[in-house]
Write a protein that holds these residues in place. Sequence first.
Motif, PDB file in Angstrom:
ATOM      1  N   ARG A 161      -1.193   6.907  -3.841  1.00  0.00           N
ATOM      2  CA  ARG A 161      -2.122   6.234  -2.918  1.00  0.00           C
ATOM      3  C   ARG A 161      -3.521   6.822  -3.029  1.00  0.00           C
ATOM      4  NH1 ARG A 161       2.120   6.635   0.882  1.00  0.00           N
ATOM      5  NH2 ARG A 161       1.078   8.404   1.866  1.00  0.00           N
ATOM      6  N   GLY A 205       0.778  -1.226   0.000  1.00  0.00           N
ATOM      7  CA  GLY A 205       0.000   0.000   0.000  1.00  0.00           C
ATOM      8  C   GLY A 205       0.812   1.279   0.000  1.00  0.00           C
ATOM      9  N   LEU A 217      -5.214   3.649  -4.810  1.00  0.00           N
ATOM     10  CA  LEU A 217      -5.468   2.681  -3.748  1.00  0.00           C
ATOM     11  C   LEU A 217      -6.625   3.119  -2.859  1.00  0.00           C
ATOM     12  CD1 LEU A 217      -1.768   2.167  -2.572  1.00  0.00           C
ATOM     13  CD2 LEU A 217      -2.976   0.926  -4.360  1.00  0.00           C
TER      14      LEU A 217
END
Length: 223
Positions: free
Chosen positions: A81, A52, A85
């Motif tokens: 991110r 991550g 994500l």
Amino acid sequence: MLRLSGVWRTYQVGESQLVALHDVTFHIDAGEFLAIVGPSGSGKSTLLQIVGLLDRPTRGSVALDGRDLEALADEERTRLRLHTLGFVFQRFHLLPGLSAIENVALPLEAAGVPAAERYARAASLLETVGLGERLTFAPAQLSGGQRQRVAIARALANHPRLILADEPTGELHSEDKANVVQLLQRCHEEGRTVVVVTHDPEVAAAAQRRVEIRDGRVRELRA
């Protein structure tokens, strides 16, 4: 989509060195549903933090779409991110002073989305996860399962390609657990890549593919 090659993660503990990840090499393919399983303390959460982009490996490389991420500055990693994500945590990580819709709108605000648009999208996402009548509820007014559904809606806010869930059912009862697993399956069916870290065999069984981590070492398991 994402590949780890020869990844080590070590920590200095006093005069000793703790090895959390030991020469890990594995891949995550676009569009798959992957479960990472293993006992407590095996390195699961450390591995997810590396995947991550919340942590960097001590040695080895992490590549996204063939691009080595090691050279990226922290600001670039944060932007990646934010737009690529979506994170779901065991204990929800909702801000207690904000309503459900405000929590879901936070990543959109960080991405610079105008207020009217971000609240409309947040409301739509909460409707999608079955909480259309709970928009103004604070986290303390919601059950554990409802809070996790808010967290999933928040993870989807910026149209991420990859959803990372760290023990997403660890705090939930059976019915709530089933609802959360169904939502993650729906994310996968909609074309997203889903990676779930879990010690629960029922949750792992929902995935297409499983890898096991023990003592910081990863091995493929039969699907």
